[in-house]
Design a protein around this motif. Structure first.
Motif, short mmCIF file in Angstrom:
data_model
loop_
_atom_site.label_atom_id
_atom_site.label_comp_id
_atom_site.label_asym_id
_atom_site.label_seq_id
_atom_site.Cartn_x
_atom_site.Cartn_y
_atom_site.Cartn_z
N PHE A 115 0.85 -1.19 0.00
CA PHE A 115 0.00 0.00 0.00
C PHE A 115 0.89 1.24 0.00
CE2 PHE A 115 -2.18 -3.31 2.53
CZ PHE A 115 -3.27 -3.54 1.71
N PRO A 116 1.29 1.72 -1.19
CA PRO A 116 2.24 2.84 -1.30
C PRO A 116 1.91 4.09 -0.49
CG PRO A 116 1.86 1.85 -3.44
CD PRO A 116 0.89 1.19 -2.50
N PRO A 117 0.61 4.41 -0.24
CA PRO A 117 0.36 5.62 0.56
C PRO A 117 0.98 5.58 1.96
CG PRO A 117 -1.64 4.96 -0.59
CD PRO A 117 -0.64 3.84 -0.79
N LEU A 118 1.27 4.38 2.47
CA LEU A 118 1.97 4.30 3.76
C LEU A 118 3.41 4.75 3.53
CD1 LEU A 118 1.45 3.35 6.70
CD2 LEU A 118 2.43 1.15 6.05
N PRO A 119 3.85 5.81 4.20
CA PRO A 119 5.13 6.45 3.85
C PRO A 119 6.37 5.72 4.38
CG PRO A 119 4.10 7.63 5.66
CD PRO A 119 3.15 6.53 5.27
N SER A 120 7.17 5.17 3.47
CA SER A 120 8.41 4.51 3.89
C SER A 120 9.41 5.53 4.42
CB SER A 120 9.03 3.75 2.71
OG SER A 120 9.45 4.65 1.69
N GLU A 121 9.34 6.77 3.90
CA GLU A 121 10.29 7.79 4.34
C GLU A 121 10.18 8.03 5.85
OE1 GLU A 121 8.18 8.07 1.91
OE2 GLU A 121 9.28 8.51 0.06
N ILE A 122 8.94 8.09 6.34
CA ILE A 122 8.75 8.29 7.78
C ILE A 122 9.24 7.09 8.57
CG2 ILE A 122 7.02 8.56 9.61
CD1 ILE A 122 5.35 10.22 7.70
N ILE A 123 8.86 5.89 8.13
CA ILE A 123 9.23 4.67 8.84
C ILE A 123 10.74 4.51 8.92
CG2 ILE A 123 9.04 2.15 8.85
CD1 ILE A 123 6.40 2.52 7.23
N LEU A 124 11.41 4.71 7.80
CA LEU A 124 12.85 4.44 7.74
C LEU A 124 13.68 5.51 8.44
CD1 LEU A 124 13.05 3.15 4.06
CD2 LEU A 124 13.28 1.80 6.14
N THR A 125 13.36 6.78 8.21
CA THR A 125 14.15 7.83 8.87
C THR A 125 13.91 7.82 10.37
OG1 THR A 125 12.38 9.41 8.31
CG2 THR A 125 14.29 9.34 6.87
N MET A 126 12.66 7.58 10.78
CA MET A 126 12.37 7.50 12.21
C MET A 126 13.09 6.31 12.83
SD MET A 126 8.71 6.95 14.13
CE MET A 126 7.98 8.43 13.43
N SER A 127 13.12 5.19 12.14
CA SER A 127 13.82 4.00 12.64
C SER A 127 15.32 4.26 12.76
CB SER A 127 13.57 2.81 11.72
OG SER A 127 12.21 2.47 11.67
N GLY A 128 15.87 5.01 11.79
CA GLY A 128 17.28 5.37 11.87
C GLY A 128 17.57 6.21 13.10
N PHE A 129 16.68 7.15 13.38
CA PHE A 129 16.84 7.99 14.57
C PHE A 129 16.72 7.15 15.84
CE2 PHE A 129 14.20 10.41 17.74
CZ PHE A 129 15.27 11.04 18.35
N LEU A 130 15.72 6.26 15.90
CA LEU A 130 15.52 5.43 17.08
C LEU A 130 16.70 4.49 17.32
CD1 LEU A 130 11.72 4.52 16.71
CD2 LEU A 130 12.76 6.15 18.31
N ALA A 131 17.39 4.12 16.24
CA ALA A 131 18.55 3.23 16.38
C ALA A 131 19.69 3.89 17.13
CB ALA A 131 19.02 2.77 15.00
N THR A 132 19.68 5.22 17.20
CA THR A 132 20.74 5.93 17.90
C THR A 132 20.42 6.12 19.39
OG1 THR A 132 19.80 8.13 17.43
CG2 THR A 132 21.28 7.18 15.80
N LYS A 133 19.20 5.79 19.80
CA LYS A 133 18.82 6.04 21.20
C LYS A 133 18.08 4.86 21.83
CE LYS A 133 15.24 8.53 21.88
NZ LYS A 133 14.19 9.56 22.03
N SER A 134 18.22 3.67 21.23
CA SER A 134 17.55 2.49 21.78
C SER A 134 18.43 1.27 21.55
CB SER A 134 16.18 2.29 21.12
OG SER A 134 16.33 1.95 19.75
N ALA A 135 17.86 0.09 21.83
CA ALA A 135 18.62 -1.15 21.63
C ALA A 135 18.72 -1.54 20.17
CB ALA A 135 17.94 -2.28 22.41
N LEU A 136 18.00 -0.85 19.31
CA LEU A 136 18.07 -1.13 17.88
C LEU A 136 19.43 -0.72 17.32
CD1 LEU A 136 14.58 0.24 16.71
CD2 LEU A 136 15.19 -2.15 17.15
N THR A 137 19.88 -1.40 16.28
CA THR A 137 21.12 -1.03 15.60
C THR A 137 20.79 -0.62 14.17
OG1 THR A 137 21.58 -3.27 14.77
CG2 THR A 137 22.40 -2.71 16.98
N ILE A 138 21.63 0.21 13.59
CA ILE A 138 21.40 0.66 12.22
C ILE A 138 21.41 -0.53 11.26
CG2 ILE A 138 22.37 2.01 10.32
CD1 ILE A 138 23.34 4.03 12.38
N GLY A 139 22.37 -1.44 11.43
CA GLY A 139 22.43 -2.62 10.58
C GLY A 139 21.19 -3.48 10.71
N GLY A 140 20.71 -3.65 11.94
CA GLY A 140 19.50 -4.44 12.17
C GLY A 140 18.27 -3.81 11.55
#
Length: 203
Positions: free
Chosen positions: A27-52
């Motif tokens: 469903f293209p209307p769901l924005p990947s830009e928001i999901i991916l950039t937000m996930s990148g930001f969260l990877a810097t302040k949580s247990a998530l890693t950029i590679g993961g």
């Protein structure tokens, strides 16, 4: 929507990223830009890693693309040819052999679109359908989809991690990129529609 996405990622981590990106591909209307950039930001302040995050997003991209690829496989050349011979399509200038010609052209020139098409808004999702119709081999489709998706995901996740709390600025920039891409595609489509009118309908 941002709060909802953040909550999902904070609670379910990589699984949420995979599922969100898979849905975004279907469903293209769901924005990947928001999901991916937000996930990148969260990877810097949580247990998530950029590679993961990149790996999870790429798996999600492949899952979503496979769903559309499977749908495209159901629309065989024979079925597509039958559709093109119906009266509405004949009035628009289509012929029965147009289906096979389109598939032959795509197999000869268009499979590269699987790779670079993954970095073009709208096209990145819809490209999987004509690939399925053309019966492109599954291993080739998976390989090119994975590479193209990994490039797109790496760029957005990396930018999100780089700018940190200002990740929404990246979303704004990519929104503008999406708008420009859509305008260009509209002009290209209008040109080919005009050529089609001159060659098929006007005659």
């Amino acid at each position: 929507m941002n709060a909802w996405i953040t909550t999902l990622i904070n609670h379910y981590g990589y699984l949420a990223i995979t599922l969100l990106i898979a849905l975004e591909n279907i469903f293209p209307p769901l924005p990947s830009e928001i999901i991916l950039t937000m996930s990148g930001f969260l990877a810097t302040k949580s247990a998530l890693t950029i590679g993961g995050v990149i790996f999870s997003a790429t798996v999600g991209s492949l899952i979503g693309a496979l769903v559309l690829y499977a749908l495209g496989r159901q629309l065989t050349v024979t079925r597509l040819g039958s559709v093109l011979t119906s009266r509405p399509f004949r009035l628009l200038g289509f012929r029965h052999d147009d289906a096979q010609k389109a598939v032959d052209w795509f197999n000869q020139h268009g499979t590269g679109g699987i790779l670079y098409g993954r970095c073009i808004p709208v096209i990145r999702s819809l490209i999987s359908i004509p690939v399925g119709i053309a019966q492109t081999s599954l291993p080739r489709f998976c390989l090119l989809t994975t590479i193209g998706s990994a490039v797109w995901n790496t760029i957005l996740v990396g930018l999100g991690a780089w700018v940190g709390a200002s990740w929404s600025k990246i979303v704004t920039i990519f929104d503008q990129y999406t708008t420009v891409a859509i305008v260009i595609m509209v002009f290209i489509a209008a040109y080919f529609l005009y050529r089609w009118y001159q060659k098929r309908i006007k005659k």
